[in-house]
Design an enzyme around this catalytic site. Structure first.
Site, PDB file in Angstrom:
ATOM      1  CG  HIS A  60     123.457  49.429  47.066  1.00  0.00           C
ATOM      2  ND1 HIS A  60     122.191  48.996  47.406  1.00  0.00           N
ATOM      3  CD2 HIS A  60     123.315  50.758  46.790  1.00  0.00           C
ATOM      4  CE1 HIS A  60     121.338  50.002  47.313  1.00  0.00           C
ATOM      5  NE2 HIS A  60     121.998  51.092  46.954  1.00  0.00           N
ATOM      6  CG  HIS A  62     123.908  54.186  47.427  1.00  0.00           C
ATOM      7  ND1 HIS A  62     123.253  54.005  46.235  1.00  0.00           N
ATOM      8  CD2 HIS A  62     125.076  54.831  47.122  1.00  0.00           C
ATOM      9  CE1 HIS A  62     123.981  54.522  45.250  1.00  0.00           C
ATOM     10  NE2 HIS A  62     125.098  55.016  45.772  1.00  0.00           N
ATOM     11  CG  ASP A  64     119.054  54.671  50.296  1.00  0.00           C
ATOM     12  OD1 ASP A  64     120.230  54.663  49.873  1.00  0.00           O
ATOM     13  OD2 ASP A  64     118.088  54.333  49.576  1.00  0.00           O
ATOM     14  CG  HIS A  65     120.019  50.365  50.491  1.00  0.00           C
ATOM     15  ND1 HIS A  65     119.072  49.462  50.055  1.00  0.00           N
ATOM     16  CD2 HIS A  65     119.801  51.501  49.788  1.00  0.00           C
ATOM     17  CE1 HIS A  65     118.314  50.028  49.120  1.00  0.00           C
ATOM     18  NE2 HIS A  65     118.744  51.273  48.940  1.00  0.00           N
ATOM     19  CG  HIS A 139     122.206  51.245  42.227  1.00  0.00           C
ATOM     20  ND1 HIS A 139     121.213  52.114  41.865  1.00  0.00           N
ATOM     21  CD2 HIS A 139     122.503  51.544  43.538  1.00  0.00           C
ATOM     22  CE1 HIS A 139     120.928  52.891  42.897  1.00  0.00           C
ATOM     23  NE2 HIS A 139     121.699  52.569  43.917  1.00  0.00           N
TER      24      HIS A 139
END
Ligand SMILES: [Zn+2]
Ligand SMILES: [Zn+2]
Length: 251
Positions: A60, A62, A64-65, A139
C-alpha cells in the site's frame, strides 16, 4: 528462496528497526516487497546491490512502505540502471507520478512501468519464474496482501492489516505467513494486528500454514515480543518467529 527483512518497523523511528521492506531472492533475480524509509540504506549491510532490483511490489502507499522507492530509483539511475517495474494497489500510478513530478531531472532519465493490481489478480512479473497472487487487506487505505510461489516454496506477506479471512485463505498451505503484528497483546486497535486478534482468526482458520513470522512492530511492542510469541503459540502449533532487521529466512 531466501527472504531478507530489510525493515521490520513502522512510521515511528525506533532503535534497530527501520520502516517496512523485504527482499526475496528467487532463482532469477531479487524481488523487493515494500520500500519504507531506511530500507535503501540497509542494502549494503544485507549484501545486496541495489542495481539488481528492477521489480518492486507495494502492499500500500503509506509512507512507511514506500518512502525509499524514489530514492532507490535515483540510486539505480546514478549507477546506470534506469528501468523499474512497480506493482501495487489502485492509486499507485498517480502517487508515483506525483512524487516524480517534483524531480524534473529524473523524469526524463528513468523508464518506470507501474502495474496496478486488484484483489484476486494472479501474475508472473516479467523476468521471474514465480507466481504471485494478491488479496485485499483490511487497513485504513487500499492495501494488498501477496502470496509468492517460487520453485522451493511459497509465502504470504500480509502488509498492514487486521487479521482477515481473505488473507488466511490466501495463506492456505503456505510454508510461511509473514504477518504484521503492530501492537502487543490486549491492546485494542483497528487497521492493524495484535497477537490476540491474530490468535482469534487462527482458532477458526488454521489452514495448514507451515510457520508464522511476525513483523511491523510499533515501539509499544518493545519488551512484549516474547509475550506475543508465547501467546500465539497457544493457538498455533508450528513455529512463530519474530522478524528482525537484516534477518534472513530460507524456504
Ligand atoms: Zn505500515
Ligand atoms: Zn499502513
Amino acid at each position: 528462496m531466501e527472504i531478507t527483512f530489510l525493515g521490520t518497523g513502522v512510521a515511528i523511528p525506533q532503535k534497530n528497526r527501520v520502516q517496512s521492506g523485504m527482499l526475496v531472492r528467487l532463482e532469477e533475480k531479487p524481488l523487493l516487497i515494500d520500500c519504507g524509509s531506511g530500507v535503501l540504506s540497509h542494502f549494503p549491510e544485507a549484501g545486496i546491490s541495489h542495481t539488481e532490483v528492477d521489480t518492486v511490489l507495494l502492499s500500500h502507499l503509506h509512507l512507511d512502505h514506500v518512502a525509499d522507492l524514489h530514492p532507490l530509483i535515483k540510486a539505480n539511475w546514478l549507477r546506470g540502471s534506469t528501468s523499474m517495474k512497480i506493482y501495487g494497489p489502485e492509486g499507485t500510478e498517480e502517487w508515483f507520478l506525483k512524487v516524480l513530478e517534483a524531480y524534473e531531472y529524473l523524469q526524463e532519465e528513468v523508464d518506470v512501468d507501474v502495474i496496478e493490481l486488484v484483489p484476486g489478480k494472479e501474475f508472473t512479473p516479467e523476468g521471474f519464474d514465480c507466481e504471485i497472487s494478491c488479496a485485499a487487506a483490511t487497513h485504513s487505505v487500499t492495501a494488498l496482501a501477496y502470496r509468492v510461489t517460487g520453485e522451493d516454496g511459497e509465502f504470504v506477506y500480509s502488509g498492514d492489516t487486521e487479521p482477515s479471512r481473505e488473507i488466511m485463505d490466501l495463506a492456505a498451505e503456505a510454508d510461511l505467513l509473514i504477518h504484521e503484528c503492530s501492537f502487543p497483546p490486549s491492546m485494542k486497535v483497528t487497521n492493524h494486528t495484535t497477537p490476540n486478534s491474530l490468535a482469534g482468526i487462527l482458532k477458526e482458520y488454521n489452514n495448514g500454514i507451515g510457520s508464522i513470522c511476525l513483523t511491523h512492530f510499533y515501539p509499544e511492542m518493545r519488551g512484549h515480543e516474547r509475550e506475543a510469541v508465547n501467546y500465539l503459540q497457544g493457538y498455533f502449533e508450528e513455529e512463530v518467529i519474530l522478524a528482525e532487521d537484516l534477518m534472513k529466512l530460507e524456504l
